[in-house]
Write a protein that holds these residues in place. Structure first.
Motif, mmCIF file in Angstrom:
data_model
loop_
_atom_site.group_PDB
_atom_site.id
_atom_site.type_symbol
_atom_site.label_atom_id
_atom_site.label_comp_id
_atom_site.label_asym_id
_atom_site.label_seq_id
_atom_site.Cartn_x
_atom_site.Cartn_y
_atom_site.Cartn_z
ATOM 1 N N MET A 52 0.859 -1.221 0.000
ATOM 2 C CA MET A 52 0.000 0.000 0.000
ATOM 3 C C MET A 52 0.874 1.242 0.000
ATOM 4 O O MET A 52 1.693 1.441 0.895
ATOM 5 C CB MET A 52 -0.884 -0.026 1.247
ATOM 6 C CG MET A 52 -1.597 1.274 1.527
ATOM 7 S SD MET A 52 -3.105 1.552 0.627
ATOM 8 C CE MET A 52 -4.190 0.393 1.452
ATOM 9 N N PRO A 53 0.694 2.103 -1.002
ATOM 10 C CA PRO A 53 1.475 3.342 -1.036
ATOM 11 C C PRO A 53 1.030 4.290 0.071
ATOM 12 O O PRO A 53 0.042 4.048 0.745
ATOM 13 C CB PRO A 53 1.152 3.922 -2.414
ATOM 14 C CG PRO A 53 -0.133 3.301 -2.816
ATOM 15 C CD PRO A 53 -0.241 1.994 -2.103
ATOM 16 N N LYS A 54 1.758 5.360 0.255
ATOM 17 C CA LYS A 54 1.364 6.396 1.210
ATOM 18 C C LYS A 54 -0.001 6.965 0.832
ATOM 19 O O LYS A 54 -0.387 6.958 -0.334
ATOM 20 C CB LYS A 54 2.382 7.546 1.181
ATOM 21 C CG LYS A 54 3.739 7.136 1.717
ATOM 22 C CD LYS A 54 3.921 7.682 3.112
ATOM 23 C CE LYS A 54 5.346 7.490 3.569
ATOM 24 N NZ LYS A 54 5.413 6.956 4.939
ATOM 25 N N LEU A 55 -0.694 7.491 1.829
ATOM 26 C CA LEU A 55 -2.063 7.955 1.604
ATOM 27 C C LEU A 55 -2.144 8.999 0.498
ATOM 28 O O LEU A 55 -3.013 8.917 -0.373
ATOM 29 C CB LEU A 55 -2.639 8.499 2.905
ATOM 30 C CG LEU A 55 -4.078 8.986 2.813
ATOM 31 C CD1 LEU A 55 -5.000 7.886 2.324
ATOM 32 C CD2 LEU A 55 -4.538 9.503 4.161
ATOM 33 N N ASN A 56 -1.268 9.979 0.517
ATOM 34 C CA ASN A 56 -1.294 11.018 -0.518
ATOM 35 C C ASN A 56 -1.189 10.423 -1.908
ATOM 36 O O ASN A 56 -1.943 10.761 -2.812
ATOM 37 C CB ASN A 56 -0.149 12.012 -0.323
ATOM 38 C CG ASN A 56 -0.486 13.034 0.738
ATOM 39 O OD1 ASN A 56 -1.634 13.095 1.194
ATOM 40 N ND2 ASN A 56 0.500 13.824 1.129
ATOM 41 N N GLU A 57 -0.206 9.537 -2.036
ATOM 42 C CA GLU A 57 0.010 8.864 -3.317
ATOM 43 C C GLU A 57 -1.225 8.082 -3.723
ATOM 44 O O GLU A 57 -1.653 8.112 -4.865
ATOM 45 C CB GLU A 57 1.140 7.841 -3.158
ATOM 46 C CG GLU A 57 2.452 8.184 -3.795
ATOM 47 C CD GLU A 57 3.485 7.161 -3.357
ATOM 48 O OE1 GLU A 57 3.440 6.043 -3.894
ATOM 49 O OE2 GLU A 57 4.292 7.480 -2.441
ATOM 50 N N TYR A 58 -1.757 7.350 -2.739
ATOM 51 C CA TYR A 58 -2.887 6.467 -3.006
ATOM 52 C C TYR A 58 -4.110 7.267 -3.430
ATOM 53 O O TYR A 58 -4.807 6.897 -4.378
ATOM 54 C CB TYR A 58 -3.203 5.648 -1.762
ATOM 55 C CG TYR A 58 -4.248 4.594 -1.968
ATOM 56 C CD1 TYR A 58 -4.012 3.524 -2.821
ATOM 57 C CD2 TYR A 58 -5.477 4.665 -1.327
ATOM 58 C CE1 TYR A 58 -4.959 2.540 -3.022
ATOM 59 C CE2 TYR A 58 -6.435 3.691 -1.520
ATOM 60 C CZ TYR A 58 -6.170 2.629 -2.357
ATOM 61 O OH TYR A 58 -7.124 1.668 -2.551
ATOM 62 N N SER A 59 -4.361 8.413 -2.744
ATOM 63 C CA SER A 59 -5.537 9.207 -3.108
ATOM 64 C C SER A 59 -5.380 9.801 -4.503
ATOM 65 O O SER A 59 -6.349 9.884 -5.257
ATOM 66 C CB SER A 59 -5.787 10.307 -2.072
ATOM 67 O OG SER A 59 -4.707 11.200 -2.033
ATOM 68 N N LEU A 60 -4.166 10.168 -4.846
ATOM 69 C CA LEU A 60 -3.932 10.691 -6.201
ATOM 70 C C LEU A 60 -4.130 9.593 -7.241
ATOM 71 O O LEU A 60 -4.718 9.819 -8.299
ATOM 72 C CB LEU A 60 -2.521 11.273 -6.318
ATOM 73 C CG LEU A 60 -2.318 12.585 -5.588
ATOM 74 C CD1 LEU A 60 -0.843 12.991 -5.599
ATOM 75 C CD2 LEU A 60 -3.173 13.678 -6.221
ATOM 76 N N GLU A 61 -3.644 8.396 -6.898
ATOM 77 C CA GLU A 61 -3.800 7.273 -7.820
ATOM 78 C C GLU A 61 -5.287 6.978 -8.059
ATOM 79 O O GLU A 61 -5.711 6.762 -9.197
ATOM 80 C CB GLU A 61 -3.107 6.042 -7.215
ATOM 81 C CG GLU A 61 -3.309 4.757 -7.977
ATOM 82 C CD GLU A 61 -2.888 3.551 -7.141
ATOM 83 O OE1 GLU A 61 -1.837 3.632 -6.474
ATOM 84 O OE2 GLU A 61 -3.618 2.542 -7.151
ATOM 85 N N LEU A 62 -6.068 7.011 -6.969
ATOM 86 C CA LEU A 62 -7.505 6.752 -7.116
ATOM 87 C C LEU A 62 -8.176 7.827 -7.951
ATOM 88 O O LEU A 62 -9.008 7.535 -8.815
ATOM 89 C CB LEU A 62 -8.180 6.668 -5.749
ATOM 90 C CG LEU A 62 -7.856 5.448 -4.911
ATOM 91 C CD1 LEU A 62 -8.613 5.507 -3.592
ATOM 92 C CD2 LEU A 62 -8.180 4.167 -5.657
ATOM 93 N N GLU B 217 -15.423 -2.494 2.689
ATOM 94 C CA GLU B 217 -14.319 -2.818 3.588
ATOM 95 C C GLU B 217 -13.444 -1.573 3.652
ATOM 96 O O GLU B 217 -12.906 -1.139 2.642
ATOM 97 C CB GLU B 217 -13.530 -4.009 3.026
ATOM 98 C CG GLU B 217 -12.375 -4.385 3.903
ATOM 99 C CD GLU B 217 -11.770 -5.730 3.499
ATOM 100 O OE1 GLU B 217 -12.480 -6.573 2.931
ATOM 101 O OE2 GLU B 217 -10.567 -5.898 3.748
ATOM 102 N N PRO B 218 -13.319 -0.948 4.823
ATOM 103 C CA PRO B 218 -12.586 0.323 4.910
ATOM 104 C C PRO B 218 -11.130 0.163 4.473
ATOM 105 O O PRO B 218 -10.499 -0.853 4.761
ATOM 106 C CB PRO B 218 -12.648 0.672 6.395
ATOM 107 C CG PRO B 218 -13.755 -0.144 6.960
ATOM 108 C CD PRO B 218 -13.828 -1.380 6.127
ATOM 109 N N ILE B 219 -10.618 1.202 3.800
ATOM 110 C CA ILE B 219 -9.208 1.194 3.388
ATOM 111 C C ILE B 219 -8.458 2.358 4.027
ATOM 112 O O ILE B 219 -7.395 2.172 4.604
ATOM 113 C CB ILE B 219 -9.082 1.275 1.852
ATOM 114 C CG1 ILE B 219 -9.650 0.008 1.200
ATOM 115 C CG2 ILE B 219 -7.619 1.463 1.442
ATOM 116 C CD1 ILE B 219 -9.699 0.070 -0.317
ATOM 117 N N ALA B 220 -9.011 3.554 3.920
ATOM 118 C CA ALA B 220 -8.314 4.744 4.426
ATOM 119 C C ALA B 220 -9.311 5.737 5.009
ATOM 120 O O ALA B 220 -10.493 5.714 4.672
ATOM 121 C CB ALA B 220 -7.518 5.402 3.307
ATOM 122 N N GLY B 221 -8.820 6.593 5.883
ATOM 123 C CA GLY B 221 -9.676 7.601 6.513
ATOM 124 C C GLY B 221 -10.494 7.020 7.654
ATOM 125 O O GLY B 221 -11.556 7.540 7.998
#
Length: 213
Positions: A1-11, A117-121
């Motif tokens: 799992m990438p860092k949250l910032n990265e992940y939110s940008l990817e999404l 299924e929660p992932i982030a936040g």
DNA sequence: CTGACGATTCACT
DNA sequence: GTGAATCGTCAGC
């Protein structure tokens, strides 16, 4: 799992496009949504989770749908418009239920998203729900899910290809996890249509609601 | 204007 | 398993 910032940008970069919603087979869309990610990002409170349970509502010919028999009211009007919009309504005076509007304008199809299924936040979800810890009840069932993500009635009409509330895909695949169909929950009033297997669940996932086979 | 009713959840027996 | 909470929506008058 990438860092949250990265992940939110990817999404944000992998939002489901209008063409995903602009299809006539609402059952197929409900099935395709299993494993996709629902994101809410209200006031910088980024939250997301993987969809593990959905239900298809097939418009005017479906007795379980709010649009059954051509019922076009202030509440259901959003379903009669173009696809890729949120339809949120109040159930039992208490719970908000989040739906995705699909198909062309004039054809009021929708998919109810029933569990994640929660992932982030997760901290935001805990705060909104008042729950002490993140267990399987956090986003199990449509009422709990909407509360955790901060989805309100006023979000009806929100463009699901925008930046506040949207769906996205990542690399996850069902793999050995099976997608199973069952009748829909809580629609016994719908006569024969209550028996239709329009509910899609990810088998053995603890966030799936209900007790039906 | 009025009354009846939920695409649910949770506490309690 | 049963019942209560709680309010926007909708049909009917």
């Amino acid at each position: 799992m990438p860092k949250l910032n990265e992940y939110s940008l990817e999404l944000a970069d992998q939002k489901l496009p209008l063409s995903f919603y602009d299809r006539s087979n609402v059952k197929q869309i409900a099935r395709d949504l299993i494993g996709k990610i629902l994101v809410s990002d209200f006031d910088g409170q980024f939250c997301c989770g993987r969809i593990v349970e959905t239900e298809a509502y097939a418009g005017e010919t479906d007795r379980a749908s709010h649009a059954w028999n051509g019922r076009r009211t202030n509440r259901t009007a959003i379903m009669y418009g173009p696809p890729a919009k949120a339809y949120v309504y109040l159930c039992y005076g208490i719970h908000r239920l989040f739906n995705v509007v699909t198909n062309k304008a004039g054809l009021p199809h929708a998919v109810l998203v029933r569990a994640l299924e929660p992932i982030a936040g997760i901290a935001h979800m805990l705060k909104r729900t008042g729950k002490p810890r993140a267990d399987y009840t956090l986003t199990r069932g449509p009422g709990n899910l909407a509360r955790a993500l901060g989805i309100e009635l006023a979000h009806t009409g929100t463009d699901l290809t925008g930046n506040e509330l949207f769906l996205a895909s990542d690399e996850w695949q069902p793999g050995r996890h099976k997608i199973r169909t069952t009748p829909r929950i809580g629609v016994d009033y719908a006569g024969a249509d209550a028996l239709l297997k329009y509910r899609y669940i990810l088998e053995n996932n603890p966030y799936v609601s209900g007790t039906k086979k």
